[in-house]
Design a protein around this motif. Structure first.
Motif, short mmCIF file in Angstrom:
data_model
loop_
_atom_site.label_atom_id
_atom_site.label_comp_id
_atom_site.label_asym_id
_atom_site.label_seq_id
_atom_site.Cartn_x
_atom_site.Cartn_y
_atom_site.Cartn_z
N ALA A 205 34.57 40.48 19.14
CA ALA A 205 35.61 40.46 18.11
C ALA A 205 35.47 41.64 17.17
O ALA A 205 36.47 42.29 16.80
CB ALA A 205 35.54 39.14 17.33
N ARG A 206 34.27 41.93 16.76
CA ARG A 206 34.06 43.06 15.85
C ARG A 206 34.36 44.38 16.54
O ARG A 206 34.95 45.28 15.94
CB ARG A 206 32.63 43.04 15.31
CG ARG A 206 32.39 41.91 14.32
CD ARG A 206 31.04 41.99 13.63
NE ARG A 206 30.95 40.98 12.58
CZ ARG A 206 31.46 41.09 11.37
NH1 ARG A 206 32.08 42.21 11.02
NH2 ARG A 206 31.34 40.13 10.48
N ALA A 207 34.00 44.49 17.80
CA ALA A 207 34.27 45.71 18.55
C ALA A 207 35.77 45.93 18.72
O ALA A 207 36.26 47.06 18.67
CB ALA A 207 33.59 45.66 19.91
N SER A 208 36.52 44.83 18.89
CA SER A 208 37.96 44.95 19.10
C SER A 208 38.69 45.39 17.84
O SER A 208 39.85 45.82 17.90
CB SER A 208 38.54 43.62 19.58
OG SER A 208 38.54 42.65 18.55
N ARG A 209 38.02 45.29 16.69
CA ARG A 209 38.62 45.71 15.43
C ARG A 209 37.97 46.98 14.89
O ARG A 209 38.17 47.35 13.73
CB ARG A 209 38.46 44.59 14.40
CG ARG A 209 39.21 43.32 14.73
CD ARG A 209 40.68 43.49 14.57
NE ARG A 209 41.07 43.53 13.16
CZ ARG A 209 42.31 43.68 12.74
NH1 ARG A 209 43.28 43.83 13.61
NH2 ARG A 209 42.58 43.71 11.45
N ALA A 210 37.21 47.65 15.73
CA ALA A 210 36.53 48.87 15.29
C ALA A 210 37.55 49.86 14.72
O ALA A 210 38.63 50.05 15.26
CB ALA A 210 35.80 49.51 16.47
N GLY A 211 37.19 50.45 13.61
CA GLY A 211 38.09 51.39 12.95
C GLY A 211 38.74 50.80 11.72
O GLY A 211 39.19 51.55 10.84
N ILE B 209 37.66 43.45 8.76
CA ILE B 209 36.98 42.90 9.93
C ILE B 209 36.33 41.57 9.58
O ILE B 209 36.45 40.59 10.32
CB ILE B 209 35.93 43.89 10.46
CG1 ILE B 209 36.61 45.17 10.96
CG2 ILE B 209 35.12 43.26 11.59
CD1 ILE B 209 35.65 46.26 11.37
N ASP B 210 35.65 41.50 8.44
CA ASP B 210 34.99 40.27 8.03
C ASP B 210 35.99 39.13 7.88
O ASP B 210 35.73 37.99 8.29
CB ASP B 210 34.24 40.47 6.71
CG ASP B 210 33.01 41.36 6.85
OD1 ASP B 210 32.53 41.53 7.99
OD2 ASP B 210 32.53 41.87 5.82
N GLY B 211 37.13 39.45 7.28
CA GLY B 211 38.15 38.42 7.09
C GLY B 211 38.78 37.97 8.39
O GLY B 211 38.94 36.77 8.65
N TRP B 212 39.11 38.92 9.25
CA TRP B 212 39.75 38.59 10.53
C TRP B 212 38.80 37.78 11.41
O TRP B 212 39.19 36.73 11.94
CB TRP B 212 40.17 39.88 11.24
CG TRP B 212 40.85 39.64 12.55
CD1 TRP B 212 42.15 39.29 12.75
CD2 TRP B 212 40.26 39.73 13.85
NE1 TRP B 212 42.40 39.17 14.10
CE2 TRP B 212 41.27 39.43 14.80
CE3 TRP B 212 38.97 40.06 14.30
CZ2 TRP B 212 41.02 39.43 16.16
CZ3 TRP B 212 38.73 40.05 15.67
CH2 TRP B 212 39.74 39.74 16.59
N VAL B 213 37.58 38.25 11.55
CA VAL B 213 36.60 37.53 12.37
C VAL B 213 36.28 36.18 11.75
O VAL B 213 36.19 35.16 12.45
CB VAL B 213 35.31 38.37 12.54
CG1 VAL B 213 34.22 37.55 13.23
CG2 VAL B 213 35.60 39.62 13.36
#
Length: 288
Positions: free
Chosen positions: A223-229, A235-239
């Motif tokens: 999940a974190r890799a898919s939001r890289a950038g 990222i913290d909120g989405w994950v």
């Protein structure tokens, strides 16, 4: 009943609340950052107000007794904006705040934004304002937008469940809470009537859109890799929103909407049937 002020009236939830109040013949003040974008609501007074301008927001609340406080946009400055808004409301003499919080709001919630909601609830109570907290679960309205262009809904939610709630049902509840002082000093969990997992969510979307939509349960690393950038807080909120589903923190099915409004909220499938604009972008090729 004193004057009601509605914030976020140019947004998806605040505009619905303002429209429903107008249907009930309620005088209201719409507090918006850009008055030119305010909806045309019969009998509503429109004033410029921004959480970032504490003095201006305080002036906008002069004479207001009940405030519908829509949480600010996510971002590093969000809590500063909330502090401004709460302080301004208290200084203006507002009596009660109906605040759009989040299900499971707590200082150690998995979902980082739920921690901010818990802090805002605390600020409201400690300021002397009477709080009605609407702890809404994730909106059914945004679920179709979680689906990628490839028809896959991805996130680290495992097989956790949630009861998607439609903004329209939240708006109906908010209106009743604004109009009845008996809801002061209450915290309400606000959900739809049935909890489903994301496999079931994808299946319902497939049925409605005529397009194959599936769910892939990512690991946290994936999940974190898919939001890289993206920015760290994003990222913290989405994950975290997906992770809160996995932990069961949002696996709540409440009866709040039906109990307060007298009408059951939509299921996820009923919402999609009633609001096709929410998923029009997911139409299968060749389907009307």
């Amino acid at each position: 009943m004193g004057r009601i002020a509605v914030t976020g009236a140019t947004g998806q939830l605040g505009s619905r609340v303002a429209a429903l109040l107008a249907e009930r013949g309620v005088a209201q003040r719409l507090c918006v950052r850009n008055p030119a974008r305010a909806p045309e609501i019969e009998g509503a007074e429109v004033v410029a107000a921004d959480y970032a301008d504490a003095a201006g927001f305080r002036a906008a609340l002069d004479g207001v007794s009940t405030l519908f406080l829509v949480s600010g946009h996510e971002g590093p400055e969000r809590m500063d904006l909330h502090r401004n808004a709460v302080r301004a409301a208290a200084e203006a003499g507002v009596d009660r705040v109906v605040y759009t919080s989040f299900l499971g709001a707590a200082p150690l919630a998995t979902f980082t934004f739920a921690r901010e909601h818990a802090e805002t609830e605390r600020l409201i109570r400690e300021s002397g304002l009477r709080l009605t907290a609407l702890r809404n679960t994730l909106y059914a309205d945004v679920a179709p937008h979680f689906v990628g262009s490839d028809g896959v809904l991805r996130g680290p939610a495992a097989d956790g469940r949630l009861a998607w709630v439609a903004r329209q049902d939240v708006a109906r509840l908010a209106v009743e809470c604004l109009l009845d002082d008996g809801h002061a000093n209450q915290v309400y969990d606000v959900t739809g009537p049935e909890a489903i997992d994301l496999h079931e969510t994808a299946a319902v979307l497939s049925e409605v859109t005529g397009r194959e939509i599936t769910y892939h349960a990512e690991t946290l690393d994936e999940a974190r890799a898919s939001r890289a950038g993206a920015r760290d807080w994003e990222i913290d909120g989405w994950v975290g929103s997906y992770a809160a589903i996995a932990t069961g923190e949002v696996a709540v099915t409440s009866h709040t909407v039906e109990h307060v409004t007298g009408r059951r909220p939509w299921t996820f499938a009923e919402f999609l049937a009633a609001e096709p604009r929410a998923w029009a972008h997911l139409h299968a090729p060749g389907r009307g």
